[in-house]
Design a protein around this motif. Structure first.
Motif, mmCIF file in Angstrom:
data_model
loop_
_atom_site.group_PDB
_atom_site.id
_atom_site.type_symbol
_atom_site.label_atom_id
_atom_site.label_comp_id
_atom_site.label_asym_id
_atom_site.label_seq_id
_atom_site.Cartn_x
_atom_site.Cartn_y
_atom_site.Cartn_z
ATOM 1 N N ARG A 1 0.830 -1.220 0.000
ATOM 2 C CA ARG A 1 0.000 0.000 0.000
ATOM 3 C C ARG A 1 0.861 1.266 0.000
ATOM 4 O O ARG A 1 0.464 2.305 -0.532
ATOM 5 C CB ARG A 1 -0.913 -0.007 1.233
ATOM 6 C CG ARG A 1 -2.154 0.861 1.045
ATOM 7 C CD ARG A 1 -2.892 1.138 2.352
ATOM 8 N NE ARG A 1 -3.244 -0.042 3.109
ATOM 9 C CZ ARG A 1 -4.390 -0.717 2.979
ATOM 10 N NH1 ARG A 1 -5.282 -0.332 2.100
ATOM 11 N NH2 ARG A 1 -4.620 -1.764 3.732
ATOM 12 N N GLN B 1 -0.841 -12.547 7.094
ATOM 13 C CA GLN B 1 -1.246 -13.179 5.824
ATOM 14 C C GLN B 1 -0.225 -12.922 4.721
ATOM 15 O O GLN B 1 -0.108 -13.692 3.792
ATOM 16 C CB GLN B 1 -2.629 -12.673 5.387
ATOM 17 C CG GLN B 1 -3.751 -13.019 6.321
ATOM 18 C CD GLN B 1 -3.970 -11.974 7.405
ATOM 19 O OE1 GLN B 1 -3.202 -11.034 7.546
ATOM 20 N NE2 GLN B 1 -5.033 -12.141 8.176
ATOM 21 N N GLN C 1 0.133 -11.480 -6.455
ATOM 22 C CA GLN C 1 -0.061 -11.347 -5.004
ATOM 23 C C GLN C 1 0.722 -12.414 -4.243
ATOM 24 O O GLN C 1 0.676 -13.599 -4.559
ATOM 25 C CB GLN C 1 -1.546 -11.457 -4.647
ATOM 26 C CG GLN C 1 -1.802 -11.234 -3.151
ATOM 27 C CD GLN C 1 -3.272 -11.330 -2.804
ATOM 28 O OE1 GLN C 1 -4.116 -10.771 -3.514
ATOM 29 N NE2 GLN C 1 -3.595 -12.032 -1.728
ATOM 30 N N THR D 1 -3.508 -15.855 0.535
ATOM 31 C CA THR D 1 -4.467 -16.039 -0.550
ATOM 32 C C THR D 1 -3.843 -15.683 -1.901
ATOM 33 O O THR D 1 -4.543 -15.510 -2.892
ATOM 34 C CB THR D 1 -5.736 -15.191 -0.299
ATOM 35 O OG1 THR D 1 -5.333 -13.902 0.155
ATOM 36 C CG2 THR D 1 -6.634 -15.824 0.721
ATOM 37 N N LEU E 1 10.007 5.063 0.685
ATOM 38 C CA LEU E 1 10.395 4.248 -0.475
ATOM 39 C C LEU E 1 10.614 5.095 -1.728
ATOM 40 O O LEU E 1 11.361 4.710 -2.626
ATOM 41 C CB LEU E 1 9.395 3.110 -0.709
ATOM 42 C CG LEU E 1 7.987 3.403 -1.249
ATOM 43 C CD1 LEU E 1 7.957 3.410 -2.766
ATOM 44 C CD2 LEU E 1 7.025 2.344 -0.743
ATOM 45 N N ASN F 1 10.523 0.646 4.791
ATOM 46 C CA ASN F 1 9.255 1.119 5.348
ATOM 47 C C ASN F 1 9.527 2.393 6.127
ATOM 48 O O ASN F 1 10.521 2.487 6.844
ATOM 49 C CB ASN F 1 8.648 0.046 6.269
ATOM 50 C CG ASN F 1 7.178 0.287 6.540
ATOM 51 O OD1 ASN F 1 6.806 1.356 7.024
ATOM 52 N ND2 ASN F 1 6.347 -0.689 6.206
ATOM 53 N N SER G 1 1.484 -6.890 -2.274
ATOM 54 C CA SER G 1 0.635 -7.267 -1.135
ATOM 55 C C SER G 1 -0.818 -7.267 -1.599
ATOM 56 O O SER G 1 -1.152 -6.700 -2.655
ATOM 57 C CB SER G 1 0.807 -6.273 0.011
ATOM 58 O OG SER G 1 0.161 -5.060 -0.329
ATOM 59 N N SER H 1 3.489 -3.672 5.394
ATOM 60 C CA SER H 1 3.566 -3.632 6.857
ATOM 61 C C SER H 1 4.027 -4.941 7.476
ATOM 62 O O SER H 1 4.589 -4.952 8.569
ATOM 63 C CB SER H 1 2.201 -3.246 7.440
ATOM 64 O OG SER H 1 1.232 -4.211 7.072
#
Ligand code: FAD
Length: 318
Positions: A208, A270, A247, A251, A304, A285, A233, A266
């Motif tokens: 993000r 997951q 991704q 998932t 970044l 970050n 992400s 972050s």
């Protein structure tokens, strides 16, 4: 010596790297016997022999291309009956895992998926796996039947180990279910020229923090400077900034490269689930408290938009 059956992943005779990694692991357990199917199966033999295959079983029939996995399972079962191996090793792709699972059911064996290492044990091969989003490492052994094990890409080095690689055609009788599901069309994805995400030695990912599809060129430029694949992400994918096929995570895809660079990510559990077994992890970050810094080997606290172009320039000038 005991023989180990290795399922070959190849494209028109070009053997994919995860299969060569499997041969390295197979040699720890016995003499590798490779099984190559479909168009170009025979052409795989020289490279398989260079990497330790004592024998290459081949079978070519239209069924392998025209139908889904069952014809391949029929062939693997025929090879299993012919060789009586001490283990069957299959690359951990989506197709590989389906083939392996179906074979295990047919021959009444246990299965271990997504192993990251294999060693010979007195009672059969011992597989290392990452569990609970890679928070733990487990070692398991199959106690029923011939072990069927799928191994994640990048789990072992590719090693030259010249062997005979004698080609032997395999006779396969297709089962009644083999032609049950026909392939009606194939659409090739547009090539980016970058390595396949799950097989890449280096993955550069954006989250993000990249703040828009229009900024992903920064991630791509860093990836290209390193010959890396690009990951993302779920937050970046859900926002429509990068395709779902890139991704990484629970998932998404599971990757295990030599180097993973997370930018503006972050480090949610997951996301970790798909990258925590990477050998070296770097994060960029701007928040020094971001959870990703708990698992990195090297962390850069910074924006970044400043750090990534500098990194790319530095690498490109070397
Ligand atoms: P955020 O958590 O919002 O983090 C963005 C980070 O960028 C922050 O740490 C921030 O400090 C940093 N940042 C912002 N601007 C900058 C800048 N200019 N420079 C540097 N750093 C900056 N997530 C996945 O990734 N993959 C999955 O497969 C996945 N599956 C899921 C399955 C389920 C069932 C659920 C519930 C969630 C799943 N998620 C998955 C979502 C996951 O929980 C997180 O929401 C997601 O990983 C967050 O993505 P992110 O780190 O990019 O975004």
């Amino acid at each position: 010596m005991a023989e180990v059956l290795v399922y070959v992943d190849h494209v028109d005779g070009a053997v994919r790297k995860p299969t060569l990694e499997l041969l390295t692991l197979a040699r720890r357990l016995g003499d590798p016997v490779a099984l190559a199917l479909g168009a170009g199966a025979q052409a795989t033999a020289p490279v398989l022999a260079e990497h330790g295959a004592v024998k290459v079983l081949t079978s070519d029939a239209p069924e392998y291309a025209d139908y889904l996995v069952v014809p391949k399972v029929d062939a693997l079962q025929a090879a299993h009956e012919l060789v009586s191996p001490v283990a069957v090793l299959v690359p951990s792709s989506a197709e590989g895992k389906e083939i392996a699972a179906r074979l295990a059911v047919r021959i009444g064996s246990g299965i271990i998926t997504d192993a990251t290492d294999l060693e010979a044990g007195t009672d059969g091969p011992i597989a290392t796996q990452a569990a609970f989003a890679a928070s733990f490492t487990t070692k398991s052994r199959i106690t029923k039947g011939v072990p069927v094990i799928t191994v994640k890409p990048n789990s072992a080095p590719v090693e030259a180990a010249p062997a005979a690689g004698t080609v032997q055609p395999l006779t396969v009788s297709f089962s009644a279910q083999a032609t049950g599901t026909k392939v009606v069309s194939r659409t090739a994805r547009e090539s980016t020229g970058r390595p396949e995400l799950t097989e890449a030695a280096i993955v550069v990912s954006g989250g993000r923090g990249v703040n828009g599809a229009e900024n992903f060129h920064l991630i791509e430029a860093l990836a290209d400077s390193l010959g890396a694949a690009v990951g993302a992400s779920r937050a970046a994918v859900d926002a429509g900034w990068y395709p779902h096929s890139n991704q990484v995570g629970q998932t998404g895809k599971s990757v295990s490269p030599q180097l993973y660079i997370a930018n503006g990510i972050s480090g949610a559990i997951q996301h970790r689930a798909g990258m925590q077994t990477s050998k070296t992890i770097i994060a960029v970050n701007k928040d020094a408290e971001a959870p990703i810094f708990d698992l990195v080997d090297y962390g850069i606290v910074g924006d970044l938009f400043n750090v990534v172009p500098q990194l790319t320039n530095e690498i490109n000038t070397r």
